[in-house]
Design a protein around this motif. Structure first.
Motif, mmCIF file in Angstrom:
data_model
loop_
_atom_site.group_PDB
_atom_site.id
_atom_site.type_symbol
_atom_site.label_atom_id
_atom_site.label_comp_id
_atom_site.label_asym_id
_atom_site.label_seq_id
_atom_site.Cartn_x
_atom_site.Cartn_y
_atom_site.Cartn_z
ATOM 1 N N GLU A 18 0.824 -1.218 0.000
ATOM 2 C CA GLU A 18 0.000 0.000 0.000
ATOM 3 C C GLU A 18 0.856 1.265 0.000
ATOM 4 O OE1 GLU A 18 -3.484 0.199 0.233
ATOM 5 O OE2 GLU A 18 -3.729 -1.979 0.153
ATOM 6 N N HIS A 19 0.515 2.199 -0.853
ATOM 7 C CA HIS A 19 1.148 3.517 -0.904
ATOM 8 C C HIS A 19 2.657 3.450 -1.141
ATOM 9 C CE1 HIS A 19 -2.732 4.758 0.575
ATOM 10 N NE2 HIS A 19 -2.553 4.027 1.666
ATOM 11 N N ALA A 20 3.113 2.455 -1.872
ATOM 12 C CA ALA A 20 4.550 2.292 -2.104
ATOM 13 C C ALA A 20 5.016 3.140 -3.281
ATOM 14 C CB ALA A 20 4.873 0.829 -2.378
ATOM 15 N N SER A 21 6.145 3.791 -3.092
ATOM 16 C CA SER A 21 6.781 4.530 -4.186
ATOM 17 C C SER A 21 7.628 3.547 -4.992
ATOM 18 C CB SER A 21 7.686 5.624 -3.614
ATOM 19 O OG SER A 21 8.763 5.033 -2.905
ATOM 20 N N ALA A 22 8.106 3.993 -6.135
ATOM 21 C CA ALA A 22 8.971 3.148 -6.960
ATOM 22 C C ALA A 22 10.231 2.762 -6.194
ATOM 23 C CB ALA A 22 9.329 3.865 -8.256
ATOM 24 N N ALA A 23 10.780 3.690 -5.421
ATOM 25 C CA ALA A 23 11.986 3.404 -4.639
ATOM 26 C C ALA A 23 11.698 2.345 -3.567
ATOM 27 C CB ALA A 23 12.515 4.677 -3.989
ATOM 28 N N MET A 24 10.537 2.434 -2.936
ATOM 29 C CA MET A 24 10.175 1.453 -1.912
ATOM 30 C C MET A 24 9.984 0.064 -2.526
ATOM 31 S SD MET A 24 7.547 3.873 0.199
ATOM 32 C CE MET A 24 7.198 2.848 1.608
ATOM 33 N N LEU A 25 9.338 0.009 -3.691
ATOM 34 C CA LEU A 25 9.138 -1.275 -4.365
ATOM 35 C C LEU A 25 10.472 -1.876 -4.787
ATOM 36 C CD1 LEU A 25 6.019 -0.390 -6.523
ATOM 37 C CD2 LEU A 25 6.099 -1.929 -4.543
ATOM 38 N N SER A 26 11.375 -1.025 -5.230
ATOM 39 C CA SER A 26 12.703 -1.490 -5.613
ATOM 40 C C SER A 26 13.444 -2.061 -4.411
ATOM 41 C CB SER A 26 13.492 -0.334 -6.233
ATOM 42 O OG SER A 26 14.788 -0.745 -6.563
ATOM 43 N N THR A 52 2.322 -2.407 -7.380
ATOM 44 C CA THR A 52 2.334 -2.567 -5.923
ATOM 45 C C THR A 52 1.792 -3.924 -5.481
ATOM 46 O OG1 THR A 52 0.156 -1.547 -5.698
ATOM 47 C CG2 THR A 52 2.075 -0.083 -5.519
ATOM 48 N N TYR A 74 8.150 -5.187 4.069
ATOM 49 C CA TYR A 74 7.588 -3.906 3.648
ATOM 50 C C TYR A 74 7.452 -2.957 4.835
ATOM 51 C CZ TYR A 74 4.724 -0.423 1.362
ATOM 52 O OH TYR A 74 4.244 0.766 0.862
ATOM 53 N N ARG A 78 8.994 0.738 4.807
ATOM 54 C CA ARG A 78 8.182 1.932 5.114
ATOM 55 C C ARG A 78 8.814 2.776 6.213
ATOM 56 N NH1 ARG A 78 1.978 1.870 4.048
ATOM 57 N NH2 ARG A 78 2.386 3.831 5.054
#
Length: 111
Positions: A18-26, A52, A74, A78
């Motif tokens: 939820e609410h993940a940016s591209a950097a967070m997903l990476s 996501t 995750y 976060r």
């Protein structure tokens, strides 16, 4: 545990970051999806990341464990933490230990 000779039933589920940016997903996936591959290898699942959403396929208990691992990782991402293969390994071990402890508690209760 499945009886000998019987293949475990295949289960499907999704984990959503939820609410993940591209950097967070990476960060969650790891360099060249190394964290995803580590989870797949250790838990015997297939994980298909799509934005996501992470679609997980495999034996039901392993799918649940993969969801739990992704959720733990995750939560760390976060909070701004960088993940390492060691961190992924530790998270997988924790989830497996929790599953074994829970199963043992159910067996000892006679359920």
């Amino acid at each position: 545990m499945e009886p000998p000779g019987k293949t475990p039933s295949i289960s499907h589920s999704d984990f959503t970051a939820e609410h993940a940016s591209a950097a967070m997903l990476s960060e969650l996936s790891g360099e060249l999806d190394s964290h995803i591959k580590q989870i797949e290898s250790r838990l015997g699942v297939v994980i298909l990341p799509r934005g996501t959403r992470f679609h997980i396929t495999g034996p039901a208990a392993s799918v649940q464990a993969a969801q739990d691992v992704l959720s733990q990782l995750y939560a760390q991402v976060r909070q701004g933490r960088s993940l390492s293969s060691h961190w992924v390994h530790h998270s997988i071990q924790n989830v497996q230990l929790e599953a074994e402890t829970g199963a043992a508690a159910v067996e000892s209760a006679g359920v």
